[in-house]
Design an enzyme around this catalytic site. Structure first.
Site, PDB file in Angstrom:
ATOM      1  N   SER A 117      53.173 -61.269  44.157  1.00 18.66           N
ATOM      2  CA  SER A 117      52.018 -61.932  44.767  1.00 18.66           C
ATOM      3  C   SER A 117      52.354 -63.246  45.458  1.00 18.66           C
ATOM      4  CB  SER A 117      50.950 -62.158  43.714  1.00 18.66           C
ATOM      5  OG  SER A 117      51.462 -62.974  42.690  1.00 18.66           O
ATOM      6  N   HIS A 177      48.261 -56.083  42.776  1.00 16.96           N
ATOM      7  CA  HIS A 177      47.985 -56.478  44.168  1.00 16.96           C
ATOM      8  C   HIS A 177      48.126 -55.309  45.146  1.00 16.96           C
ATOM      9  CE1 HIS A 177      47.339 -60.858  44.067  1.00 16.96           C
ATOM     10  NE2 HIS A 177      48.093 -60.826  42.973  1.00 16.96           N
ATOM     11  N   LYS A 221      40.819 -57.528  41.481  1.00 20.13           N
ATOM     12  CA  LYS A 221      41.278 -57.978  42.794  1.00 20.13           C
ATOM     13  C   LYS A 221      40.560 -57.165  43.871  1.00 20.13           C
ATOM     14  CE  LYS A 221      45.198 -60.245  40.894  1.00 20.13           C
ATOM     15  NZ  LYS A 221      46.375 -60.038  40.087  1.00 20.13           N
TER      16      LYS A 221
HETATM   17  C1  LIG Z   1      46.566 -60.600  38.717  1.00 16.14           C
HETATM   18  C2  LIG Z   1      47.581 -59.842  38.010  1.00 16.14           C
HETATM   19  C3  LIG Z   1      47.363 -59.408  36.697  1.00 16.14           C
HETATM   20  C4  LIG Z   1      46.157 -59.816  35.908  1.00 16.14           C
HETATM   21  O1  LIG Z   1      45.022 -59.095  36.299  1.00 16.14           O
HETATM   22  P1  LIG Z   1      43.604 -59.535  35.706  1.00 16.14           P
HETATM   23  O2  LIG Z   1      42.773 -58.325  35.870  1.00 16.14           O
HETATM   24  O3  LIG Z   1      43.150 -60.715  36.492  1.00 16.14           O
HETATM   25  O4  LIG Z   1      43.831 -59.888  34.266  1.00 16.14           O
HETATM   26  C5  LIG Z   1      48.323 -58.620  36.098  1.00 16.14           C
HETATM   27  N1  LIG Z   1      49.452 -58.284  36.743  1.00 16.14           N
HETATM   28  C6  LIG Z   1      49.704 -58.699  38.000  1.00 16.14           C
HETATM   29  C7  LIG Z   1      50.969 -58.265  38.680  1.00 16.14           C
HETATM   30  C8  LIG Z   1      48.782 -59.501  38.670  1.00 16.14           C
HETATM   31  O5  LIG Z   1      49.036 -59.891  39.913  1.00 16.14           O
END
Ligand SMILES: *Cc1c(COP(=O)(O)O)cnc(C)c1O
Length: 391
Positions: free
Chosen positions: A180, A208, A239
């Site tokens: 990310s 992502h 997301k």
């Molecule tokens: C954002 C993210 C998470 C966490 O996801 P949430 O649903 O906000 O807890 C886990 N792994 C990766 C790779 C992320 O980018």
């Protein structure tokens, strides 16, 4: 003197080093524009890739679910907290992702904490990309397996480490799908080959990539056409899906096992009914049309093209995440602050989230932005870039 006085000292240290996290409060719905300090700001910070966080169809679905199921799940899912909507959502997600089965969690973070310790333990070994997300790192630590880091996306290094660590029970390779901070993608096809060659379990965290990569947003496994070859696909509903929650997709037996051994599943209450209903609506919308995913990519392509033309160093992203590479943290902070004054909300990211000397502004694109939003945003990026001597 109190036993917690050291916290005040630590906080003062963080502030002196410019590492203290000042959190902005959003006074509106999450969308392409948000209200901060009473002012409308063009939002390039959110992971709301498809603009679903404030979509009328998701809001209507959530409201209907509240009328039918109320607001709270009542208990953990294994005792009395699984409702029809959870089952329906899991079926819909499995179908969407062409997976045998799917299990949802409260978040992507808890999906990782549930899954990794359910698969490996003290006698086992995990091979983990050095840039993996914090929730993968914590899941690995909780498992008590031996953790072997490999250089980011470096398949030669991974293969060497696989050769050096053979004397274990189970062996797991785990990687983010999309990283990310740079917007680059794991070489999942090569990871598959290595996992198969060395008899390892393969897990990818597609937080992502979910709703972004692949046909109509079906994720990284679909992007590479690797259906059936990746043992575990973790994802998030927080997301691109615009709501909150996590998921694991894979074989029926895997999902069944996580229902027996995934600790956040067994010991923490589930997604609420309105969350599940809104996610179901998001899946339905993605099944119906690729319009939002297409718009996201068109917006990202336009932003990247124009920023590169202006002379910004935008790294090597192959996704809608656009890092504007600035180098030193104070410059990135100043850039973000000037953008904010001009009406653009875009975060500066520095050490320890990225390496020292690699500070940047991270621009998150979204289908929520119109053409004129993008033009307005680009003009401000150009103005601030020139003013600060970056371009
Ligand atoms: C954002 C993210 C998470 C966490 O996801 P949430 O649903 O906000 O807890 C886990 N792994 C990766 C790779 C992320 O980018």
């Amino acid at each position: 003197m109190s036993t917690l006085d050291w916290i005040d000292e630590e906080i003062t240290n963080l502030k002196e080093q410019g590492l203290y996290n000042h959190i902005r409060t959003i006074e509106s719905a999450m969308d392409g524009w948000v209200v901060i300090n009473g002012r409308e700001m063009l939002n390039f910070c959110a992971n709301n890739y498809l603009g679903l966080a404030n979509h009328p169809r998701l809001k209507a679905a959530a409201k209907d679910a509240i009328d039918e199921y109320g607001v709270g799940p009542g208990a953990v899912r294994s005792i009395a907290g699984t409702i029809t909507l959870h089952d329906k959502l899991e079926q819909a997600l499995a179908e969407f992702k062409h997976a045998e089965a799917c299990l949802t969690f409260q978040s992507g973070f808890t999906a990782n904490l549930a899954t990794i310790p359910a698969l490996v333990g003290k006698e086992d070994v995990i091979f983990s990309d050095e840039l993996n997300h914090a929730s993968i790192i914590d899941g690995c630590r909780l498992s008590r397996a031996k953790i072997v880091g490999y250089a980011h996306n470096d398949m030669a290094d991974l293969e060497a480490k696989l050769g050096e660590h053979t004397n274990y029970g189970r062996r797991l390779i785990v990687s983010d799908g999309v990283f990310s901070m740079d917007g680059d993608i794991a070489p999942l096809d090569k990871l598959c080959d290595l996992a198969e060659k060395h008899g390892c379990i393969l897990m990818v965290d597609d937080a992502h990539g979910e709703g972004v990569l692949g046909t109509g947003g079906r994720g990284i496994v679909d992007h590479f056409g690797l259906h059936g070859r990746v043992d575990i696909e973790v994802g998030t509903l927080s997301k691109a899906f615009g709501v909150v929650g996590g998921l694991v997709a894979g074989k029926k037996s895997l999902v069944d096992w996580l229902k027996q051994r995934g600790r956040p599943f067994l010991f923490s209450s589930a997604m609420t009914a309105p969350d599940a209903a809104a996610c179901l609506e998001a899946v339905a919308m993605l099944q119906e049309s690729t319009e939002l995913v297409d718009r996201l990519w068109a917006n990202a392509t336009l932003m990247k093209g124009e920023m590169a033309k202006m002379g910004f160093d935008i790294g090597h992203s192959t996704t809608p995440i656009v890092p504007i590479m600035l180098g030193e943290a104070p410059l990135a902070r100043k850039f973000s602050q000037r953008l904010f004054e001009e009406g653009v909300f875009a975060m500066a990211i520095g050490f320890p989230t990225v390496a020292k000397g690699k500070a940047r502004i991270r621009v998150m694109n979204s289908a929520a932005h119109s053409q004129s939003d993008l033009e307005q945003g680009l003009a401000i990026f150009e103005k601030v870039g020139r003013e600060l001597g970056v371009i």
